[in-house]
Design an enzyme around this catalytic site. Sequence first.
Site, short mmCIF file in Angstrom:
data_model
loop_
_atom_site.label_atom_id
_atom_site.label_comp_id
_atom_site.label_asym_id
_atom_site.label_seq_id
_atom_site.Cartn_x
_atom_site.Cartn_y
_atom_site.Cartn_z
N ASP A 90 111.26 37.32 62.65
CA ASP A 90 111.10 38.46 61.75
C ASP A 90 111.10 37.83 60.34
O ASP A 90 110.81 36.62 60.21
CB ASP A 90 112.23 39.49 61.93
CG ASP A 90 111.92 40.82 61.24
OD1 ASP A 90 111.15 41.61 61.79
OD2 ASP A 90 112.45 41.07 60.13
N GLY A 122 103.09 42.11 50.63
CA GLY A 122 103.68 40.98 51.32
C GLY A 122 102.70 39.81 51.33
O GLY A 122 101.51 39.98 51.00
N PHE A 123 103.18 38.64 51.66
CA PHE A 123 102.26 37.51 51.88
C PHE A 123 102.84 36.61 52.96
O PHE A 123 102.64 35.42 53.01
CB PHE A 123 101.98 36.75 50.57
CG PHE A 123 103.14 35.98 50.00
CD1 PHE A 123 104.27 36.65 49.54
CD2 PHE A 123 103.13 34.60 49.91
CE1 PHE A 123 105.34 35.96 49.00
CE2 PHE A 123 104.19 33.89 49.38
CZ PHE A 123 105.30 34.57 48.92
N GLY A 124 103.60 37.24 53.88
CA GLY A 124 104.22 36.50 54.97
C GLY A 124 103.37 36.54 56.22
O GLY A 124 102.16 36.77 56.16
N ASN A 125 104.04 36.40 57.32
CA ASN A 125 103.38 36.31 58.61
C ASN A 125 102.49 37.53 58.91
O ASN A 125 101.33 37.39 59.28
CB ASN A 125 104.49 36.15 59.67
CG ASN A 125 103.93 36.09 61.05
OD1 ASN A 125 103.87 37.10 61.73
ND2 ASN A 125 103.49 34.93 61.46
N VAL A 126 103.03 38.71 58.72
CA VAL A 126 102.30 39.92 59.08
C VAL A 126 101.12 40.13 58.12
O VAL A 126 99.99 40.41 58.56
CB VAL A 126 103.24 41.15 59.07
CG1 VAL A 126 102.47 42.42 59.40
CG2 VAL A 126 104.39 40.96 60.05
N ALA A 127 101.37 39.97 56.82
CA ALA A 127 100.31 40.16 55.82
C ALA A 127 99.16 39.18 56.08
O ALA A 127 97.99 39.56 56.05
CB ALA A 127 100.88 39.95 54.42
N TRP A 128 99.50 37.95 56.38
CA TRP A 128 98.48 36.91 56.62
C TRP A 128 97.56 37.30 57.78
O TRP A 128 96.33 37.24 57.68
CB TRP A 128 99.19 35.57 56.87
CG TRP A 128 98.34 34.54 57.52
CD1 TRP A 128 97.30 33.86 56.96
CD2 TRP A 128 98.46 34.06 58.87
NE1 TRP A 128 96.76 33.00 57.88
CE2 TRP A 128 97.46 33.10 59.05
CE3 TRP A 128 99.32 34.36 59.93
CZ2 TRP A 128 97.29 32.43 60.26
CZ3 TRP A 128 99.16 33.69 61.13
CH2 TRP A 128 98.15 32.74 61.29
N LYS A 168 117.95 43.62 67.92
CA LYS A 168 117.59 42.93 66.67
C LYS A 168 118.77 42.06 66.26
O LYS A 168 119.91 42.34 66.64
CB LYS A 168 117.31 43.95 65.56
CG LYS A 168 116.49 43.40 64.42
CD LYS A 168 115.01 43.46 64.75
CE LYS A 168 114.15 42.76 63.72
NZ LYS A 168 112.71 43.01 63.98
P1 NDP Z 1 107.94 36.90 56.34
O1 NDP Z 1 109.26 36.31 56.09
O2 NDP Z 1 106.86 36.06 56.91
O3 NDP Z 1 107.39 37.54 54.99
C1 NDP Z 1 108.07 38.55 54.32
C2 NDP Z 1 107.99 38.20 52.90
O4 NDP Z 1 107.93 39.38 52.14
C3 NDP Z 1 109.22 37.43 52.45
O5 NDP Z 1 108.79 36.22 51.89
C4 NDP Z 1 109.86 38.32 51.39
O6 NDP Z 1 110.26 37.60 50.23
C5 NDP Z 1 108.71 39.19 50.99
N1 NDP Z 1 109.23 40.42 50.50
C6 NDP Z 1 110.44 40.95 50.71
N2 NDP Z 1 110.56 42.06 50.03
C7 NDP Z 1 109.40 42.26 49.42
C8 NDP Z 1 108.91 43.26 48.58
N3 NDP Z 1 109.65 44.29 48.24
N4 NDP Z 1 107.65 43.16 48.10
C9 NDP Z 1 106.90 42.16 48.44
N5 NDP Z 1 107.33 41.14 49.22
C10 NDP Z 1 108.56 41.20 49.70
O7 NDP Z 1 108.14 38.21 57.23
P2 NDP Z 1 107.14 38.95 58.21
O8 NDP Z 1 105.76 38.92 57.67
O9 NDP Z 1 107.41 38.45 59.55
O10 NDP Z 1 107.70 40.43 58.14
C11 NDP Z 1 107.23 41.40 57.23
C12 NDP Z 1 107.57 42.78 57.77
O11 NDP Z 1 106.96 42.98 59.04
C13 NDP Z 1 109.05 43.07 58.00
O12 NDP Z 1 109.30 44.43 57.78
C14 NDP Z 1 109.24 42.77 59.49
O13 NDP Z 1 110.35 43.43 60.03
C15 NDP Z 1 107.93 43.33 60.03
N6 NDP Z 1 107.50 42.84 61.34
C16 NDP Z 1 107.38 41.51 61.60
C17 NDP Z 1 106.92 41.10 62.85
C18 NDP Z 1 106.67 39.67 63.16
O14 NDP Z 1 106.14 39.41 64.24
N7 NDP Z 1 106.98 38.74 62.31
C19 NDP Z 1 106.62 42.05 63.90
C20 NDP Z 1 106.71 43.43 63.50
C21 NDP Z 1 107.16 43.79 62.26
P3 NDP Z 1 111.81 37.46 49.77
O15 NDP Z 1 112.46 36.70 50.85
O16 NDP Z 1 111.77 36.72 48.52
O17 NDP Z 1 112.40 38.83 49.61
O1 2IT Z 2 109.87 43.90 64.35
C1 2IT Z 2 109.36 43.32 65.33
O2 2IT Z 2 108.79 43.93 66.22
C2 2IT Z 2 109.45 41.87 65.39
N1 2IT Z 2 109.97 41.26 64.46
C3 2IT Z 2 108.94 41.13 66.58
C4 2IT Z 2 109.93 41.19 67.71
C5 2IT Z 2 109.58 40.32 68.90
O3 2IT Z 2 110.45 40.28 69.79
O4 2IT Z 2 108.51 39.72 68.98
#
Ligand code: NDP
Ligand code: 2IT
Length: 445
Positions: free
Chosen positions: A164, A235-241, A124
């Site tokens: 991430d 959340g509303f980022g990549n994973v949530a979407w 990581k």
């Molecule tokens: P994103 O950056 O797309 O979205 C995460 C968002 O969540 C950020 O905008 C962040 O805002 C917000 N956030 C942070 N803290 C909180 C909170 N306490 N409550 C609500 N929202 C919050 O990230 P991802 O969707 O990629 O990642 C989300 C989770 O999934 C993480 O734990 C990541 O490690 C995990 N993950 C991601 C993978 C991937 O492929 N992307 C794969 C596997 C796991 P702010 O910056 O303002 O804090």
């Molecule tokens: O937490 C995770 O598994 C990720 N952020 C994805 C890692 C990856 O190499 O695709």
Amino acid sequence: MNLEKIMSDLEKKHPGEVEYLQAVREVLESIEEVYNENPQFESAGILERIVEPDRVLTFKVPWVDDNNKVHVNIGYRVQFNGAIGPYKGGLRFHPSVNLSILKFLGFEQIFKNSLTTLPMGGGKGGSDFDPKGKSNGEIMRFCQAFMLELWKIIGPETDVPAGDIGVGGREIGYMYGMYKKLASEHTGVLTGKGRNWGGSILRPEATGFGAVYFAQEMLGTKGLDFKGKTVAISGFGNVAWGAVTKVNELGGKVVTISGPDGYIYDPDGISGRKIDYMLELRASNQDIVKPYSYEFPNAQFHQGKRPWEVKCDVAMPCATQNELGFEDAKKLVENGVMCVAEGANMPSTPEAINLFIEKKVMFAPGKAVNAGGVATSGLEMTQNTMKLSWQAEEVDIRLHQIMKDIHAQCEKHGKQADGYINYVKGANIAGFLKVASAMLDQGVV
Ligand code: NDP
Ligand code: 2IT
């Protein structure tokens, strides 16, 4: 195994690294029994070796903002364990990033990657850089400056970073461009690439899709599915979407999303155009969800609160670590939640997990539920090696099968005499056994 001794030694060596110690303790508690049944692990010092990263690189990232002001951030890469394949894991850009958080994420990644059935070690990295409010040019300059150091230790057969929190397709593009220039080669050194230059078609959706496929398997053990279920997502980022999209496809109703400012409750369900709107919100680079309630007036915004107070059948925390504590878990249980599937990494605190398990709520940890993201990264690496690009359907079929396989591994190692599946135990044991046996085969290195 003398768990308390190992933990107190570790605490002395790594004082104050609370997230890392939390992640290690959870794994050790889960594997204690199988570890004790296999004395060869002890004599090969597997535990002492698996809890320490192979190496950690820390570097300075100087960059210049749009007003010609110089900033200095810290960059990291934790290469944790390479027993079963090249180091593999995401990069996180967030002001909260420190060594403890990256070590917890790298440690979790070892077992997650092992569960995917693909040959990937755990790693990581990231930086305390805050992408919020930065211009496109600033993001590009930061990514380039970051890669100027990182490129020295990564490579398609050595260490393959990805996205991430705070790192998506745009950031991967800028980092890849700089790597290509420095290394003079076009290889699969990063995953999450654009689909026109080596990326896998389904990678952006993969983590959320995979998480919902996994939750579907969990519900399936009780003869249930997502149809008509109310789902709370954070959340509303990549994973949530990705998760919101797939729950809708499977007939469930998602009623919440959240940001650091609070959560949205939408009784009509977050579907159709509202899902696209989530992406627009993210693209605004402000990281707040409140505007959703202006756009869709039936929705309510709950300032500074978490979605776990809402009545739901399925809860999927998809934001960040330790975002679901004991009180949240209590509310979920009181409201009759049947399934909790972690889309984020370690979003539930140990106290919350213990309550779910005690109350026999189906609960599965991030390292199993969200493994679809890194698994699809593994498929991207395979396509890059073959110089081929698969269609979305092909990737989706493989992703779905991998999630089913991970569920089966959890069930095999986590099913109790009373029929309850302890997914925490199942995931940790299955992930650990494969890595430990590879370490045994390869000697003390
Ligand atoms: P994103 O950056 O797309 O979205 C995460 C968002 O969540 C950020 O905008 C962040 O805002 C917000 N956030 C942070 N803290 C909180 C909170 N306490 N409550 C609500 N929202 C919050 O990230 P991802 O969707 O990629 O990642 C989300 C989770 O999934 C993480 O734990 C990541 O490690 C995990 N993950 C991601 C993978 C991937 O492929 N992307 C794969 C596997 C796991 P702010 O910056 O303002 O804090
Ligand atoms: O937490 C995770 O598994 C990720 N952020 C994805 C890692 C990856 O190499 O695709």
